[in-house]
Write a protein that holds these residues in place. Sequence first.
Motif, PDB file in Angstrom:
ATOM      1  N   GLU A  14       8.211 104.489  30.547  1.00 33.92           N
ATOM      2  CA  GLU A  14       8.550 105.333  29.549  1.00 33.92           C
ATOM      3  C   GLU A  14      10.038 105.588  29.542  1.00 33.92           C
ATOM      4  O   GLU A  14      10.591 106.075  28.616  1.00 33.92           O
ATOM      5  CB  GLU A  14       8.070 106.810  30.017  1.00 33.92           C
ATOM      6  CG  GLU A  14       6.414 106.924  29.547  1.00 33.92           C
ATOM      7  CD  GLU A  14       5.816 108.305  29.966  1.00 33.92           C
ATOM      8  OE1 GLU A  14       6.506 109.144  30.550  1.00 33.92           O
ATOM      9  OE2 GLU A  14       4.660 108.455  29.865  1.00 33.92           O
ATOM     10  N   THR A  16      12.342 102.989  29.849  1.00 33.58           N
ATOM     11  CA  THR A  16      13.069 101.958  29.179  1.00 33.58           C
ATOM     12  C   THR A  16      12.749 101.884  27.909  1.00 33.58           C
ATOM     13  O   THR A  16      12.143 102.569  27.279  1.00 33.58           O
ATOM     14  CB  THR A  16      12.355 100.560  29.940  1.00 33.58           C
ATOM     15  OG1 THR A  16      10.869 100.573  29.528  1.00 33.58           O
ATOM     16  CG2 THR A  16      12.283 100.682  31.410  1.00 33.58           C
ATOM     17  N   ALA A  17      13.643 101.069  27.246  1.00 34.94           N
ATOM     18  CA  ALA A  17      13.803 100.735  25.729  1.00 34.94           C
ATOM     19  C   ALA A  17      12.412 100.014  25.572  1.00 34.94           C
ATOM     20  O   ALA A  17      11.795  99.383  26.321  1.00 34.94           O
ATOM     21  CB  ALA A  17      14.910  99.888  25.571  1.00 34.94           C
ATOM     22  N   LEU A  18      12.059 100.230  24.051  1.00 35.33           N
ATOM     23  CA  LEU A  18      10.853  99.644  23.665  1.00 35.33           C
ATOM     24  C   LEU A  18      10.625  97.993  23.819  1.00 35.33           C
ATOM     25  O   LEU A  18       9.795  97.476  24.290  1.00 35.33           O
ATOM     26  CB  LEU A  18      10.482  99.918  22.426  1.00 35.33           C
ATOM     27  CG  LEU A  18      10.107 101.400  21.897  1.00 35.33           C
ATOM     28  CD1 LEU A  18       9.978 101.816  20.718  1.00 35.33           C
ATOM     29  CD2 LEU A  18       8.886 101.620  22.864  1.00 35.33           C
ATOM     30  N   ASP A  19      11.947  97.404  23.640  1.00 31.82           N
ATOM     31  CA  ASP A  19      12.025  96.018  23.919  1.00 31.82           C
ATOM     32  C   ASP A  19      12.131  95.379  25.184  1.00 31.82           C
ATOM     33  O   ASP A  19      11.977  94.486  25.328  1.00 31.82           O
ATOM     34  CB  ASP A  19      13.143  95.488  22.852  1.00 31.82           C
ATOM     35  CG  ASP A  19      14.533  95.871  23.430  1.00 31.82           C
ATOM     36  OD1 ASP A  19      14.443  97.071  24.052  1.00 31.82           O
ATOM     37  OD2 ASP A  19      15.580  95.379  23.191  1.00 31.82           O
ATOM     38  N   ARG A  20      12.181  96.432  26.107  1.00 35.99           N
ATOM     39  CA  ARG A  20      12.441  96.033  27.702  1.00 35.99           C
ATOM     40  C   ARG A  20      11.232  96.350  28.535  1.00 35.99           C
ATOM     41  O   ARG A  20      11.387  96.539  29.768  1.00 35.99           O
ATOM     42  CB  ARG A  20      13.447  96.375  28.170  1.00 35.99           C
ATOM     43  CG  ARG A  20      14.987  95.786  27.445  1.00 35.99           C
ATOM     44  CD  ARG A  20      15.945  96.134  28.143  1.00 35.99           C
ATOM     45  NE  ARG A  20      17.148  95.322  27.534  1.00 35.99           N
ATOM     46  CZ  ARG A  20      18.410  96.022  27.382  1.00 35.99           C
ATOM     47  NH1 ARG A  20      18.818  96.952  28.258  1.00 35.99           N
ATOM     48  NH2 ARG A  20      19.307  95.223  26.850  1.00 35.99           N
ATOM     49  N   THR A  21      10.209  97.097  27.572  1.00 35.30           N
ATOM     50  CA  THR A  21       9.025  97.605  28.594  1.00 35.30           C
ATOM     51  C   THR A  21       8.358  96.408  29.400  1.00 35.30           C
ATOM     52  O   THR A  21       7.923  96.777  30.583  1.00 35.30           O
ATOM     53  CB  THR A  21       8.100  98.224  27.540  1.00 35.30           C
ATOM     54  OG1 THR A  21       8.619  99.075  26.621  1.00 35.30           O
ATOM     55  CG2 THR A  21       6.644  98.863  28.104  1.00 35.30           C
TER      56      THR A  21
END
Length: 66
Positions: A14, A16-21
């Motif tokens: 939660e 982290t950025a969506l592209d680094r999940t």
Amino acid sequence: MGLALGGLPSVVVEGTALDRTASAAAVHNNLKTLGGSVAGAAFAAVLGTLVVGTTDTPALSAYLTV
């Protein structure tokens, strides 16, 4: 402590950025595995050092130390 660690992956994802999940989850799992292996090695080193007499059997003091 165990209950807190159960929810930690969700907190990591939660935060982290969506592209680094996926990367964040993988790093978390790798560090958790590394920590477990280091702890297991330390446990084995203590048990191997504090033995009964000249045997290979760990003494009670070894378990109490850990």
